[in-house]
Write an enzyme that holds these catalytic residues in place. Structure first.
Site, PDB file in Angstrom:
ATOM      1  CG  HIS A  67      -0.223  -0.022   2.411  1.00 11.25           C
ATOM      2  ND1 HIS A  67       0.613  -0.917   3.142  1.00 11.25           N
ATOM      3  CD2 HIS A  67      -0.399   0.902   3.471  1.00 11.25           C
ATOM      4  CE1 HIS A  67       1.011  -0.549   4.409  1.00 11.25           C
ATOM      5  NE2 HIS A  67       0.394   0.669   4.417  1.00 11.25           N
ATOM      6  CG  HIS A  95       0.007   4.434   4.887  1.00 10.80           C
ATOM      7  ND1 HIS A  95      -1.095   3.490   5.611  1.00 10.80           N
ATOM      8  CD2 HIS A  95      -0.939   5.371   4.371  1.00 10.80           C
ATOM      9  CE1 HIS A  95      -1.974   4.321   5.900  1.00 10.80           C
ATOM     10  NE2 HIS A  95      -2.145   5.270   5.022  1.00 10.80           N
ATOM     11  CG  ASP A 146       4.894   2.650   7.334  1.00 13.62           C
ATOM     12  OD1 ASP A 146       4.303   3.029   6.349  1.00 13.62           O
ATOM     13  OD2 ASP A 146       4.722   1.738   8.435  1.00 13.62           O
ATOM     14  CG  HIS A 147       4.315  -0.491   4.388  1.00 12.05           C
ATOM     15  ND1 HIS A 147       4.328  -1.805   4.767  1.00 12.05           N
ATOM     16  CD2 HIS A 147       3.654   0.233   5.158  1.00 12.05           C
ATOM     17  CE1 HIS A 147       3.881  -1.968   5.768  1.00 12.05           C
ATOM     18  NE2 HIS A 147       3.542  -0.835   6.393  1.00 12.05           N
ATOM     19  CG  HIS A 155      -4.028  -0.235   6.773  1.00 14.70           C
ATOM     20  ND1 HIS A 155      -3.999  -0.006   8.142  1.00 14.70           N
ATOM     21  CD2 HIS A 155      -3.056   0.517   6.087  1.00 14.70           C
ATOM     22  CE1 HIS A 155      -2.901   0.829   8.557  1.00 14.70           C
ATOM     23  NE2 HIS A 155      -2.242   1.146   7.103  1.00 14.70           N
ATOM     24  CG  ASP A 164       0.502  -1.594   7.642  1.00 16.57           C
ATOM     25  OD1 ASP A 164       1.405  -2.314   7.743  1.00 16.57           O
ATOM     26  OD2 ASP A 164       0.747  -0.233   7.778  1.00 16.57           O
ATOM     27  CG  HIS A 175       3.615  -2.796  10.801  1.00 13.08           C
ATOM     28  ND1 HIS A 175       2.791  -1.857  11.487  1.00 13.08           N
ATOM     29  CD2 HIS A 175       4.080  -2.114   9.891  1.00 13.08           C
ATOM     30  CE1 HIS A 175       2.459  -0.922  10.642  1.00 13.08           C
ATOM     31  NE2 HIS A 175       3.539  -1.015   9.819  1.00 13.08           N
TER      32      HIS A 175
END
Length: 301
Positions: free
Chosen positions: A60, A62, A64-65, A140, A210, A268
């Site tokens: 996805h 976000h 941090d990914h 999520h 997530d 995570h």
């Protein structure tokens, strides 16, 4: 099947911890799964060859990914990469990457092939003669997929003593490993199962990034050998799960139990916690075979 954890913490990178990224080696493939900030540094640190990475899977959008993705793509360009690079991720990933390439006037000198995902149902997104990859729709705050990597059934193994005793010409050995009956030197049909045995059991790995607790994924990942499931919170902060759409270690363990997974990997983690031991302890109240992901850790199954 080998899994290298490059990063396994949530939110922001720290001096000793990195955000989500993994390298999965399965049946001669090397897949990069998520690409948080600093991923290329971790790849170098752990001596993973850049040119072996031909497929990148992004769960996805976000940061941090995927904030490490553009940097990695740019480095591939500087290294004069020629091999095609396939990127699988949510709709919008092509726009965000190509905009940065455009504004920096840094178009790649290799083919950058995007596979944008929009379905809320599990779908096959990659397949060759050895491996297939399916999406695992998650729940999520934005559109998110996990990924299920499955080896295909491999060749059968020859029982050489039985093959020789059956007087089978060596020219037929390949057909035997492919599961066919053959005719021997005496003109007799030889049943495949009488001179071969089953090959190695195909392995599977599910990456569930997530997500809040979601039992709907269980049929998709049923009997998976290894399940990575996010475990952002401990039970004392379980009330934050529905708000942020994340899971606890105990919820991850419940999914593993329902799916009859072989091994559960937790990751995570929220950076609010000092240590990780409590994550394993809480998960093992529900599911026995639990391992903790840590940056730089290698798992071999």
């Amino acid at each position: 099947m080998k899994l290298k954890i490059l990063g396994c913490y949530s939110a922001t990178p720290r001096t000793l911890n990195n955000t989500t990224s993994q390298v999965l080696e399965i049946n001669n493939h090397m897949f990069l799964i998520d690409c948080g900030e600093g991923t290329q540094v971790q790849l170098r640190k752990h001596k993973i060859k850049f040119n072996r990475i031909k497929h990148i899977f992004i769960s996805h959008l976000h940061g941090d990914h995927f904030f490490g993705l553009v940097g990695l793509i740019s480095t591939f360009r500087l290294l004069t990469r020629e091999t095609d690079l396939h990127i699988y991720g949510p709709k919008g990933i092509k726009e965000v990457v190509t905009l940065q390439m455009k504004l920096a006037d840094s178009w790649t000198n290799y083919n950058l092939i995007f596979h944008e995902l929009t379905s809320n149902e599990s779908e096959l997104i990659f397949e060759d003669e050895k491996v297939e990859v399916h999406t695992v729709p998650l729940n999520h705050r934005i559109y998110t997929n996990g990924f299920l990597f499955k080896e295909k059934k491999g060749d059968r193994k020859l029982n050489i003593g039985a093959v020789e005793a059956a007087n089978i010409n060596i020219a037929y050995y390949r057909k035997l490993t492919q599961g066919f009956d053959v005719i021997n030197e005496d003109g007799e049909r030889i049943k495949n199962e009488s001179v071969t045995k089953a090959g190695l059991k195909p392995k599977s790995y599910a990456f569930c990034s997530d997500t809040m607790y979601k039992e709907d994924i269980v049929p998709i990942i049923k009997n998976v050998d290894v399940l990575y499931h996010e475990s952002t919170f401990l039970e004392k902060h379980a009330h934050l799960g529905p708000k942020t759409k994340h899971s606890t270690a105990k919820e991850a363990a419940t999914i593993a139990k329902l799916a009859n997974a072989g091994t559960l990997l937790l990751g995570h983690y929220s950076t609010r916690y000092e240590g990780l031991s409590a994550f394993k302890e809480e998960a093992q109240e529900v599911f026995n075979n639990v391992e903790l992901c840590e940056d730089g850790k290698m798992f071999e199954f």
